[in-house]
Design an enzyme around this catalytic site. Structure first.
Site, short mmCIF file in Angstrom:
data_model
loop_
_atom_site.label_atom_id
_atom_site.label_comp_id
_atom_site.label_asym_id
_atom_site.label_seq_id
_atom_site.Cartn_x
_atom_site.Cartn_y
_atom_site.Cartn_z
N HIS A 19 0.85 -1.19 0.00
CA HIS A 19 0.00 0.00 0.00
C HIS A 19 0.89 1.24 0.00
O HIS A 19 1.95 1.24 0.62
CB HIS A 19 -0.90 0.02 1.25
CG HIS A 19 -2.06 0.94 1.10
ND1 HIS A 19 -1.98 2.27 1.38
CD2 HIS A 19 -3.32 0.71 0.66
CE1 HIS A 19 -3.15 2.83 1.14
NE2 HIS A 19 -3.98 1.92 0.69
N ASP B 141 -7.97 -5.52 0.19
CA ASP B 141 -8.46 -6.42 -0.86
C ASP B 141 -8.05 -7.87 -0.66
O ASP B 141 -8.52 -8.75 -1.38
CB ASP B 141 -7.93 -5.94 -2.23
CG ASP B 141 -8.51 -4.59 -2.61
OD1 ASP B 141 -9.69 -4.37 -2.32
OD2 ASP B 141 -7.79 -3.77 -3.19
N1 ACO Z 1 4.19 -7.61 -4.62
C1 ACO Z 1 5.53 -7.55 -4.78
N2 ACO Z 1 6.27 -6.42 -4.60
C2 ACO Z 1 5.61 -5.32 -4.25
C3 ACO Z 1 4.22 -5.30 -4.05
C4 ACO Z 1 3.50 -6.49 -4.24
N3 ACO Z 1 2.18 -6.54 -4.08
N4 ACO Z 1 3.83 -4.04 -3.70
C5 ACO Z 1 4.95 -3.30 -3.67
N5 ACO Z 1 6.03 -4.07 -4.00
C6 ACO Z 1 7.43 -3.63 -4.04
C7 ACO Z 1 7.71 -2.75 -5.25
O1 ACO Z 1 8.12 -3.53 -6.37
C8 ACO Z 1 8.80 -1.85 -4.73
O2 ACO Z 1 10.01 -2.59 -4.73
P1 ACO Z 1 11.44 -1.82 -4.94
O3 ACO Z 1 11.60 -0.91 -3.77
O4 ACO Z 1 12.46 -2.94 -5.00
O5 ACO Z 1 11.31 -1.07 -6.22
C9 ACO Z 1 8.43 -1.63 -3.26
O6 ACO Z 1 7.65 -2.78 -2.90
C10 ACO Z 1 7.61 -0.37 -3.03
O7 ACO Z 1 6.45 -0.43 -3.81
P2 ACO Z 1 5.91 0.75 -4.72
O8 ACO Z 1 5.75 0.25 -6.10
O9 ACO Z 1 6.72 1.98 -4.50
O10 ACO Z 1 4.50 0.97 -4.08
P3 ACO Z 1 3.43 2.00 -4.57
O11 ACO Z 1 3.10 2.82 -3.39
O12 ACO Z 1 3.82 2.73 -5.79
O13 ACO Z 1 2.23 1.03 -4.96
C11 ACO Z 1 0.50 -0.58 -4.65
C12 ACO Z 1 1.28 0.60 -4.03
C13 ACO Z 1 -0.01 -0.15 -6.05
C14 ACO Z 1 -0.69 -0.88 -3.77
C15 ACO Z 1 1.43 -1.79 -4.75
O14 ACO Z 1 1.83 -2.20 -3.46
C16 ACO Z 1 0.77 -2.96 -5.50
O15 ACO Z 1 0.86 -3.04 -6.73
N6 ACO Z 1 0.13 -3.90 -4.77
C17 ACO Z 1 -0.63 -4.99 -5.41
C18 ACO Z 1 -1.98 -4.48 -5.92
C19 ACO Z 1 -2.95 -4.21 -4.79
O16 ACO Z 1 -3.12 -4.99 -3.88
N7 ACO Z 1 -3.61 -3.05 -4.88
C20 ACO Z 1 -4.66 -2.65 -3.90
C21 ACO Z 1 -4.17 -1.54 -3.04
S1 ACO Z 1 -5.36 -1.09 -1.83
C22 ACO Z 1 -6.51 -0.23 -2.71
O17 ACO Z 1 -6.22 0.51 -3.61
C23 ACO Z 1 -7.85 -0.41 -2.38
#
Ligand code: ACO
Length: 426
Positions: free
Chosen positions: A306, A363
């Site tokens: 998140h 979720d």
């Molecule tokens: N699986 C694997 N790696 C992940 C995940 C994940 N679900 N989420 C984040 N990471 C990693 C990223 O690759 C990044 O790695 P790095 O530092 O080596 O580059 C690090 O964790 C930080 O993540 P960001 O991409 O900077 O997170 P951001 O804040 O941009 O995105 C998001 C947040 C979109 C929710 C992301 O965590 C994601 O894609 N999760 C899966 C989809 C999901 O569950 N979405 C629902 C969110 S809740 C809602 O909107 C209701």
């Protein structure tokens, strides 16, 4: 706090006023940055930026807490109805009994007798994505109510709020019926808000028994947990579209579209798909984690991570605690729930997820409850939309009544071609 903030650019200096919050991050007001120093800021994903102050809900990402108008969700969950929580968001305080009765009655008046919806839905193929159909249906509503298209008069906004609170669940319920192959039905005026939706969405016919109050209570709880979440992607979309003067209907349709993406509300559908895939490949959790960590693989752990939470998402905590108990009470044990719990434990113990502070979000577990209540996976994000609707409406009202509000119009750092001359290139 007495701090001051300054930006130095070469030999020029600009003092930046600090905006004090009631809770959480302080704001640095950069509105004079361009005019005084001739530069703009770059902030991919708005990870450090706030367009507007807001008083609707507060997310404390470090401690993993969420509150609506000051009330922690744990205090509201199971103690107030979804419609009472909607009133709280819209009007800042919990309603009195006469206020909520009148609200229920006003919404009920719009929720029945919407014959255009069946005609409208007949124009969509059965395979249409439910979120696209829902967004289109809300735009069709705008066409039915041209009187609201330009108006932000408070009385018009209040009426539009009631129409949307009434019609979006009815539209969603009819979309659900088509997915399940159920025939037409009339929304029942005599049922309270969540029961009416439940009945319209799932009852075999007009004369089917009323929905089980325990099942309605589960849906009501889920809807309360989804009702608002700060400046999330879809609420920001509602505010952005509304800031240009678009109608509340068009703005809400934009919110639905924004929510549909798999990184936002669409994740609730994707989680069960992911778990089914892991299960069908032998339940190999280590392989799934390995893929999620592999930058060259687009696979991500859906329902994990998140932007704001660096701790447990409190909504996921409540839903997880409820899921096992509700599923066994309803006699609908789901073998994928254990897989989800094992996947969560393995991810939390994994250095990659621990280092990045990635936890299950709202979720990760919600789909188990939606499925146990009888909704197909394609409907999960639509259910999220019904829950988030009062939040979107509250953000729209807050945006429209902000005396300092301006059209959202970001600047740009241009990195394209410099000026060319056609005569030199021909
Ligand atoms: N699986 C694997 N790696 C992940 C995940 C994940 N679900 N989420 C984040 N990471 C990693 C990223 O690759 C990044 O790695 P790095 O530092 O080596 O580059 C690090 O964790 C930080 O993540 P960001 O991409 O900077 O997170 P951001 O804040 O941009 O995105 C998001 C947040 C979109 C929710 C992301 O965590 C994601 O894609 N999760 C899966 C989809 C999901 O569950 N979405 C629902 C969110 S809740 C809602 O909107 C209701």
């Amino acid at each position: 706090m007495g701090d001051d903030a300054r930006i130095l650019l070469g030999d020029r200096e600009l003092e930046l006023p600090l905006i004090e919050p009631t809770r959480g991050d302080r704001g640095l007001d950069i509105s004079r940055l361009r005019s005084e120093l001739g530069v703009i800021t770059v902030d991919r994903g708005f990870a450090n930026s706030s367009e507007n102050p807001s008083a609707v809900s507060y997310v404390d990402g470090e401690n993993g807490t969420l509150s609506y108008r000051g009330y922690p969700i744990e205090e509201l969950a199971g103690r107030v109805s979804f419609l009472e929580a909607a009133w709280l968001l819209l009007y800042e305080n919990l309603p009195s009994r006469p206020e909520i009765d009148r609200f229920e009655e006003e919404i009920g008046r719009y929720a029945i007798d919407r014959p255009y919806m069946d005609d409208f839905l007949d124009t969509f193929p059965a395979t249409s994505d439910p979120m696209a159909t829902l967004a289109a249906g809300v735009l069709a509503l705008a066409g039915l109510h041209p009187e609201f298209s330009q108006s932000s008069r408070p009385e018009a906004v209040e009426e539009a709020v009631r129409i949307l609170l009434a019609d979006i669940p009815t539209l969603a319920a009819l979309i659900n019926r088509r997915l399940l192959g159920l025939g037409p039905i009339r929304a029942r005026e005599d049922l309270p808000y969540t029961s009416r939706f439940f009945h319209t969405a799932l009852a075999g016919s007009d004369s089917s028994p009323l929905p089980d109050p325990e099942e309605v209570a589960v849906l009501d709880l889920l809807q309360i947990l989804h009702i608002d979440h700060g400046q999330n992607c879809s609420s920001s979309a509602v505010r952005l579209v509304g800031s240009g003067g678009a109608s509340i209907f068009s703005s809400i349709a934009a919110g639905i579209s924004a929510l549909s993406g798999p990184l936002h509300g669409g994740a609730n559908r994707a989680v069960l798909g992911m778990l089914e895939e892991i299960q069908s490949e032998g339940g190999d959790i280590e392989k799934a984690l390995h893929r999620a960590k592999d930058r060259s693989d687009p696979f991500r752990l859906m329902g994990f991570g998140h932007r704001v939470y660096r701790n447990f998402d409190p909504r996921a905590r409540i839903i997880k605690a409820t899921a096992g108990e509700v599923l066994s009470r309803l006699g609908k044990d789901d073998p994928l729930l254990q897989l989800a719990k094992d996947l969560e434990s393995a991810a939390l113990a994994d250095e990659y997820f621990a280092k990045r502070r990635l936890y299950p979000n709202v979720d990760f577990y919600s789909g188990f409850l939606y499925r146990a209540l009888g909704f197909p996976t394609e409907m999960f994000t639509v259910l999220f939309a019904i829950g988030r609707l009062p939040g979107w409406l509250s953000h729209w009202r807050e945006m429209a009544s902000d005396p300092k509000g301006r059209i959202f119009r970001p600047r740009q750092v241009y990195v394209g071609r410099t000026e060319r001359k056609l005569s030199e290139d021909l």
